[in-house]
Design an enzyme around this catalytic site. Sequence first.
Site, short mmCIF file in Angstrom:
data_model
loop_
_atom_site.label_atom_id
_atom_site.label_comp_id
_atom_site.label_asym_id
_atom_site.label_seq_id
_atom_site.Cartn_x
_atom_site.Cartn_y
_atom_site.Cartn_z
N ASP A 106 0.79 -1.23 0.00
CA ASP A 106 0.00 0.00 0.00
C ASP A 106 0.82 1.29 0.00
O ASP A 106 0.28 2.38 0.03
CB ASP A 106 -0.94 0.00 1.22
CG ASP A 106 -0.19 -0.30 2.52
OD1 ASP A 106 0.95 0.19 2.70
OD2 ASP A 106 -0.75 -1.04 3.35
N HIS A 123 6.47 -8.11 -1.16
CA HIS A 123 5.28 -8.60 -1.87
C HIS A 123 4.88 -7.66 -3.01
O HIS A 123 3.75 -7.69 -3.48
CB HIS A 123 4.11 -8.80 -0.91
CG HIS A 123 4.29 -10.00 -0.02
ND1 HIS A 123 3.47 -10.27 1.05
CD2 HIS A 123 5.20 -11.00 -0.02
CE1 HIS A 123 3.87 -11.38 1.66
NE2 HIS A 123 4.93 -11.85 1.02
N CYS A 134 6.39 -8.67 -21.62
CA CYS A 134 7.58 -7.89 -21.98
C CYS A 134 8.19 -7.16 -20.78
O CYS A 134 9.25 -6.55 -20.89
CB CYS A 134 7.28 -6.90 -23.10
SG CYS A 134 6.33 -5.47 -22.59
N CYS A 156 -1.26 -4.94 -22.40
CA CYS A 156 -0.06 -4.12 -22.58
C CYS A 156 -0.14 -3.32 -23.88
O CYS A 156 -0.44 -3.88 -24.94
CB CYS A 156 1.17 -5.01 -22.59
SG CYS A 156 2.71 -4.12 -22.85
N ASN A 222 2.06 -7.07 17.89
CA ASN A 222 1.04 -7.65 17.01
C ASN A 222 -0.22 -7.88 17.84
O ASN A 222 -0.15 -8.06 19.05
CB ASN A 222 1.54 -8.98 16.41
CG ASN A 222 0.67 -9.45 15.26
OD1 ASN A 222 0.34 -8.68 14.37
ND2 ASN A 222 0.29 -10.72 15.28
ZN ZN Z 1 4.13 -6.00 -22.81
#
Ligand code: ZN
Length: 248
Positions: A106, A123, A134, A156, A222
């Site tokens: 993010d 990540h 490509c 693309c 955590n």
């Molecule tokens: Zn491409």
Amino acid sequence: MEQMILKGAELIRSSKNILVFTGAGISTESGIPDFRSPGGIWSRYNPSDFYLDNIISSESSRIKYWQMSCEYYQVMKKALPNPAHLALKRLEDTGRLSAIVTQNIDRLHHRAGHSPDRIIEIHGTAFLVSCLSCGEIYERDEIEERISTGEMPPYCGKCSGILKPATISFGQAMPEKEMNEAIMLAMQCDLCIVLGSSLVVYPAASIPEYAVDSGAGLIIINRDGTPLDHKADVVVNDSISKIMQAMV
Ligand code: ZN
């Protein structure tokens, strides 16, 4: 708790080379829901559509994947760094922070003002899009604009290859350069601070292990317990913003 905060602050004060490892928990405090949490964006989709093989082989999976990803991207784009991110920026300003290794896509660490070369995104990032054929890289907003005019899924512009956000999907290999750099820094640091990661997703979770096994101190903040708690000097199960502000 008070005792743990003091001990953590003392560890930070006496360290010169701190590696920070962050996971989804630091971003939830900025209002970005954890991908996998019940009722989250994910529960409305079929996770099998998000495996790399299916994204490549099935156009309908690819469309579902892009729909989920666009929805999630809008939430990430609006989110702002919280006091935990800002405490890390203050840590960098003291000259003690070697790097932040993040599982998050993010860019909240970037937006907190860190020097970009101190941030290792293992990540990937949702803010770029890459061509699987490509390798061309696009800004996410450019692709979002094409999607909004009906180009779904997007292809693309250079080679008509499959486009995918530059994040690591299920079934996709971890980026080698970033992982190697993170492991090297983990083996060199004198303190590792884990923020908001349950340390269950491997190989990412091995990074704090490399730090501890090389003799570094370990602080874990955590919401829940982690498999590495028994090796940590300090464990706090509370709000990361609250505790990091106090410790730093
Ligand atoms: Zn491409």
